[in-house]
Structures are given as structure tokens and as C-alpha cells.
Design a protein around this motif. Structure first.
Motif, PDB file in Angstrom:
ATOM      1  N   ASP A 107      90.221 -43.679   4.672  1.00 19.45           N
ATOM      2  CA  ASP A 107      88.884 -43.350   5.291  1.00 19.45           C
ATOM      3  C   ASP A 107      89.269 -43.479   6.866  1.00 19.45           C
ATOM      4  N   LYS A 108      90.137 -44.574   7.421  1.00 21.26           N
ATOM      5  CA  LYS A 108      90.499 -44.548   8.775  1.00 21.26           C
ATOM      6  C   LYS A 108      91.151 -43.329   9.305  1.00 21.26           C
ATOM      7  N   LEU A 109      92.099 -42.775   8.363  1.00 20.78           N
ATOM      8  CA  LEU A 109      92.690 -41.698   8.651  1.00 20.78           C
ATOM      9  C   LEU A 109      91.827 -40.302   8.877  1.00 20.78           C
ATOM     10  N   ILE A 110      90.966 -40.162   8.230  1.00 23.69           N
ATOM     11  CA  ILE A 110      90.346 -39.159   8.206  1.00 23.69           C
ATOM     12  C   ILE A 110      88.952 -39.266   9.147  1.00 23.69           C
ATOM     13  N   TYR A 111      89.028 -40.579   9.654  1.00 24.58           N
ATOM     14  CA  TYR A 111      87.718 -40.872  10.607  1.00 24.58           C
ATOM     15  C   TYR A 111      86.367 -40.760   9.892  1.00 24.58           C
ATOM     16  N   LYS A 112      86.199 -41.717   8.831  1.00 20.81           N
ATOM     17  CA  LYS A 112      85.032 -41.669   8.080  1.00 20.81           C
ATOM     18  C   LYS A 112      84.203 -43.065   8.512  1.00 20.81           C
TER      19      LYS A 112
END
Length: 112
Positions: A107-112
Motif C-alpha cells: 500500500d505504501k509503494l502504490i501510495y494508498k
């Protein structure tokens, strides 16, 4: 003559300030992108080509985020989906599952 010199000095001061801020944001984007690649490489085994591809994806992510500091909820969702699509195109499905298994990382990698 003094007015012209004053105006030129102010102009160059603003120009220099703006370019310094742009350079700072770019360096920040590069640092954050490298950090994301490092976090990803701790979970999955990445070759040099894959690290370079992921670095480009994450660099674009942070460049866009720096340019648009206030995204609406709808823009944020669309942006996350775009990064998610790019990661899924770059990585095999089993690597995506490994990243998703680590709590909060994907989620952090995809900016969620």
C-alpha cells in the motif's frame, strides 16, 4: 540605472530560488525512490534491470506527488491504481503476492 539593476537582481534572486527548490524536490524524489527500491529488494530478489525499472516507476511517482502536493481523494485513488498497474506490469504475480503479504508495504509503494 539603479532601478534596472535592482530589478535584475530581484529577478535573478527569484530565478535562483525557484531552481534551487526544484532541484531539492528532485533530490528528495530520488532519495525516496531509492528507498522504495531498497524496501522492495528486501522482500523479493531483484536483478539490476528490475531495480532500474522499479526506480523509474517510483521516481515518477514521487515527481508527480511533489508537483501535486494536494490530490483529491479521487485523484489519489486514480494515481494509486496507475502505480499499481505499473508495478504489476513490471513484476511477476508471485512477487506482487510477496509484497502484498508484508503488512502495509505494498500500500505504501502504490501510495494508498
Amino acid at each position: 540605472m539603479k532601478k534596472i539593476l535592482s530589478i535584475l537582481a530581484i529577478f535573478f534572486a527569484f530565478t535562483f530560488s525557484a531552481s534551487a527548490q526544484t532541484e531539492s524536490k528532485r533530490q528528495n524524489s530520488e532519495t525516496l525512490a531509492k528507498s522504495d527500491v531498497l524496501k522492495t529488494s528486501k522482500v523479493i530478489n531483484l536483478g539490476e534491470d528490475m531495480k532500474r525499472n522499479l526506480y523509474i516507476i517510483f521516481l515518477k511517482k514521487y515527481d508527480i506527488l511533489n508537483a501535486n502536493s494536494k490530490l483529491t481523494q479521487e485523484e489519489s485513488k486514480g494515481f494509486s491504481e496507475n502505480v499499481d498497474t505499473n508495478l504489476k506490469a513490471a513484476l511477476p504475480a508471485e512477487d506482487i503476492k510477496r509484497l502484498q503479504a508484508v503488512t502495509g508495504l505494498y500500500d505504501k509503494l502504490i501510495y494508498k
